[in-house]
Design a protein around this motif. Structure first.
Motif, PDB file in Angstrom:
ATOM      1  N   LEU A  75       0.841  -1.198   0.000  1.00  0.00           N
ATOM      2  CA  LEU A  75       0.000   0.000   0.000  1.00  0.00           C
ATOM      3  C   LEU A  75       0.878   1.250   0.000  1.00  0.00           C
ATOM      4  O   LEU A  75       0.604   2.219  -0.721  1.00  0.00           O
ATOM      5  CB  LEU A  75      -0.933  -0.011   1.223  1.00  0.00           C
ATOM      6  N   ALA A  76       1.963   1.206   0.765  1.00  0.00           N
ATOM      7  CA  ALA A  76       2.891   2.349   0.802  1.00  0.00           C
ATOM      8  C   ALA A  76       3.557   2.543  -0.561  1.00  0.00           C
ATOM      9  O   ALA A  76       3.751   3.665  -1.025  1.00  0.00           O
ATOM     10  CB  ALA A  76       3.942   2.131   1.886  1.00  0.00           C
ATOM     11  N   GLU A  77       3.875   1.431  -1.236  1.00  0.00           N
ATOM     12  CA  GLU A  77       4.469   1.537  -2.584  1.00  0.00           C
ATOM     13  C   GLU A  77       3.454   2.097  -3.586  1.00  0.00           C
ATOM     14  O   GLU A  77       3.809   2.883  -4.465  1.00  0.00           O
ATOM     15  CB  GLU A  77       4.966   0.170  -3.061  1.00  0.00           C
ATOM     16  N   MET A  78       2.200   1.680  -3.440  1.00  0.00           N
ATOM     17  CA  MET A  78       1.160   2.243  -4.316  1.00  0.00           C
ATOM     18  C   MET A  78       1.048   3.749  -4.107  1.00  0.00           C
ATOM     19  O   MET A  78       0.900   4.511  -5.061  1.00  0.00           O
ATOM     20  CB  MET A  78      -0.196   1.570  -4.044  1.00  0.00           C
ATOM     21  N   ASP A  79       1.138   4.162  -2.847  1.00  0.00           N
ATOM     22  CA  ASP A  79       1.073   5.597  -2.519  1.00  0.00           C
ATOM     23  C   ASP A  79       2.198   6.365  -3.215  1.00  0.00           C
ATOM     24  O   ASP A  79       1.967   7.392  -3.861  1.00  0.00           O
ATOM     25  CB  ASP A  79       1.163   5.766  -0.996  1.00  0.00           C
ATOM     26  N   GLU A  80       3.432   5.826  -3.131  1.00  0.00           N
ATOM     27  CA  GLU A  80       4.568   6.496  -3.798  1.00  0.00           C
ATOM     28  C   GLU A  80       4.328   6.595  -5.296  1.00  0.00           C
ATOM     29  O   GLU A  80       4.629   7.601  -5.929  1.00  0.00           O
ATOM     30  CB  GLU A  80       5.868   5.707  -3.555  1.00  0.00           C
ATOM     31  N   ASN A  81       3.779   5.516  -5.856  1.00  0.00           N
ATOM     32  CA  ASN A  81       3.517   5.482  -7.303  1.00  0.00           C
ATOM     33  C   ASN A  81       2.458   6.491  -7.721  1.00  0.00           C
ATOM     34  O   ASN A  81       2.584   7.126  -8.764  1.00  0.00           O
ATOM     35  CB  ASN A  81       3.075   4.077  -7.715  1.00  0.00           C
ATOM     36  N   ILE A  82       1.405   6.623  -6.899  1.00  0.00           N
ATOM     37  CA  ILE A  82       0.363   7.603  -7.204  1.00  0.00           C
ATOM     38  C   ILE A  82       0.995   8.988  -7.318  1.00  0.00           C
ATOM     39  O   ILE A  82       0.776   9.730  -8.271  1.00  0.00           O
ATOM     40  CB  ILE A  82      -0.725   7.621  -6.086  1.00  0.00           C
ATOM     41  N   ARG A  83       1.820   9.303  -6.326  1.00  0.00           N
ATOM     42  CA  ARG A  83       2.421  10.637  -6.295  1.00  0.00           C
ATOM     43  C   ARG A  83       3.332  10.877  -7.498  1.00  0.00           C
ATOM     44  O   ARG A  83       3.243  11.917  -8.166  1.00  0.00           O
ATOM     45  CB  ARG A  83       3.218  10.826  -4.987  1.00  0.00           C
ATOM     46  N   SER A  84       4.226   9.890  -7.792  1.00  0.00           N
ATOM     47  CA  SER A  84       5.182  10.125  -8.886  1.00  0.00           C
ATOM     48  C   SER A  84       4.488  10.097 -10.249  1.00  0.00           C
ATOM     49  O   SER A  84       4.818  10.871 -11.144  1.00  0.00           O
ATOM     50  CB  SER A  84       6.327   9.114  -8.818  1.00  0.00           C
ATOM     51  N   ARG A  85       3.476   9.227 -10.395  1.00  0.00           N
ATOM     52  CA  ARG A  85       2.818   9.141 -11.701  1.00  0.00           C
ATOM     53  C   ARG A  85       1.936  10.358 -11.973  1.00  0.00           C
ATOM     54  O   ARG A  85       1.852  10.818 -13.099  1.00  0.00           O
ATOM     55  CB  ARG A  85       2.007   7.843 -11.805  1.00  0.00           C
ATOM     56  N   VAL A  86       1.280  10.879 -10.926  1.00  0.00           N
ATOM     57  CA  VAL A  86       0.497  12.117 -11.116  1.00  0.00           C
ATOM     58  C   VAL A  86       1.445  13.264 -11.483  1.00  0.00           C
ATOM     59  O   VAL A  86       1.173  14.045 -12.407  1.00  0.00           O
ATOM     60  CB  VAL A  86      -0.326  12.469  -9.852  1.00  0.00           C
TER      61      VAL A  86
END
Ligand SMILES: [Zn+2]
Length: 413
Positions: free
Chosen positions: A298-309
């Motif tokens: 879940l924490a990795e998904m969070d990082e991905n959301i931020r970088s991909r946005v």
């Protein structure tokens, strides 16, 4: 086999009770509309309490309107073994979501009563207030107050779309009890529930032994470009927030697939400004909901959301404001409670599998302060929050038998 092991609930009585509660706030298409703290909710609660008192249970109500119906044990100094769920529904809800968990617990206690079984610890049925969060957001507010996640004053102050507050509505329907919410002890909590997903049905299993709940994070995203004339602004150099939103929506779906099989991610809400057909949209607001049962993932998904946005808005030449508004870590249910459920399932001969709850439940709040687990039964097509929601009487009965035997194990240990 001992006499206790042969004990079985009355599936027909359970079914009839579910149908009787569904009479309050019937939906237009065969389901239920019984929003929290409405007259319909009160009528359902009143009938439930009458049923509990008919079998000699003592009823107490806390100041969040949570109802505890107690059947004494041999040793009433022990904290009670509690089972239940909620009686409120979505506006287009089904007959089973929540109601099943409450009435399965009642049916378990009715069976103990009929057979004059006295448990060591007391056993109780609980009804949690406003689980759905449809009339008063957020969801699971009363179990949340119980678990110390929300202040009571905050919960009382939440208002519905007409400006009526939860506290006033509790008082109006006569369910603002004396007992301070959170003070009522719980030795262990079990919640039976329809799965609200398609897994049990697809795998042809009658019982889901639920070991925990997904973690989830919610975001508010505002994409800021520039309003401009749809005719006279060339395609190059536009700062179109809606084009960026389209990329964000696709990205959110790809992200969940990148973290398969457990991850889910959704954009469920969007508004476009100025929302005019001949103006390039300068601003878009949208929501993102990501879930995963694994904290690290879940924490990795969070990082991905931020970088991909960030990558999307850079490419579109616009800006984004991303605010995380909710972070609910994954929950793990209690080992002994899970063992009580799986042992009962095996002894009763039902097919089962371990699973994680995709939806939020009162049990996922209370597990922070008391040992907890859940029992899932299949529902047709995995459909829930829908008037067509349906479940097989045999599956409901099986889940109820598991619940009763798990309660017995925990109450007699
Ligand atoms: Zn529910």
């Amino acid at each position: 086999m001992s006499e206790l092991q042969q004990l079985r609930v009355d599936g027909q009585r359970l079914w009839d009770s579910i149908m009787a509660i569904a009479e309050f706030g019937p939906g237009k298409h065969g389901g239920s509309c019984r929003l929290a703290l409405t007259d319909e909710d009160r009528d359902g609660r009143d009938l439930f309490i009458r049923w509990c008192e008919e079998i000699g249970c003592k009823v107490s109500i806390d100041d969040m309107g949570n109802i505890f119906a107690r059947r004494d044990g041999r040793n009433n100094d022990l904290a009670p073994i509690v089972a239940g769920s909620h009686l409120d529904t979505q506006p287009h809800g089904g007959k089973f979501d929540g109601v099943y968990g409450v009435l399965a617990a009642l049916e378990a206690i009715r069976t103990l009563h009929d057979n004059q079984v006295i448990t060591e610890a007391p056993v109780e049925v609980v009804v949690w207030t406003n689980e759905e969060g449809s009339r008063f957001a957020p969801a699971m507010i009363a179990s949340g107050v119980y678990a110390g996640l929300f202040e009571k004053e905050f919960a009382w102050s939440i208002s519905d779309s007409e400006g009526k507050t939860l506290g006033d509505e509790l008082r109006r329907i006569g369910y603002m009890g004396d007992l301070p919410c959170g003070d009522h002890p719980i030795g262990a909590l079990l919640e039976a529930h329809i799965e609200q997903g398609p897994i049990l049905e697809a795998d042809n299993h009658q019982i889901g032994v639920v070991i925990g709940g997904q973690g989830q994070r919610w975001y508010d995203v505002t994409l800021k470009g520039q309003d401009s004339h749809a005719g006279s602004t060339p395609m190059s150099g536009r700062r179109d927030a809606l084009v960026a939103a389209a990329a964000v929506i696709s990205m959110v779906r790809e992200l969940a697939l990148d973290f398969a099989p457990q991850a889910v991610a959704t954009v469920g809400e969007m508004s476009v400004m100025p929302n005019s057909r001949n103006t390039i949209p300068g601003e878009v607001y949208l929501t993102i909901d990501i879930r995963n049962p694994d904290e690290q993932l879940l924490a990795e998904m969070d990082e991905n959301i931020r970088s991909r946005v960030a990558a999307i808005v850079e490419k579109q030449g616009i800006e984004a404001e991303l605010v995380e508004i909710w972070d609910k870590p994954p929950v793990k249910f209690d080992r002994d409670c899970i063992a009580a459920v799986s042992t009962a399932t095996r002894a009763l001969g039902y097919s089962s599998q371990q699973m994680v709850s995709g939806a939020g439940h009162d049990a996922c709040q209370v597990c922070l302060v008391a040992p907890t687990s859940m029992i899932f039964v299949p529902c047709a097509g995995g459909l829930s929050h829908n008037e067509q929601e349906s479940a097989e009487p045999a599956d409901l009965e099986a889940g109820c038998n598991v619940l009763m035997h798990a309660m017995l194990t925990l109450a007699n240990r």
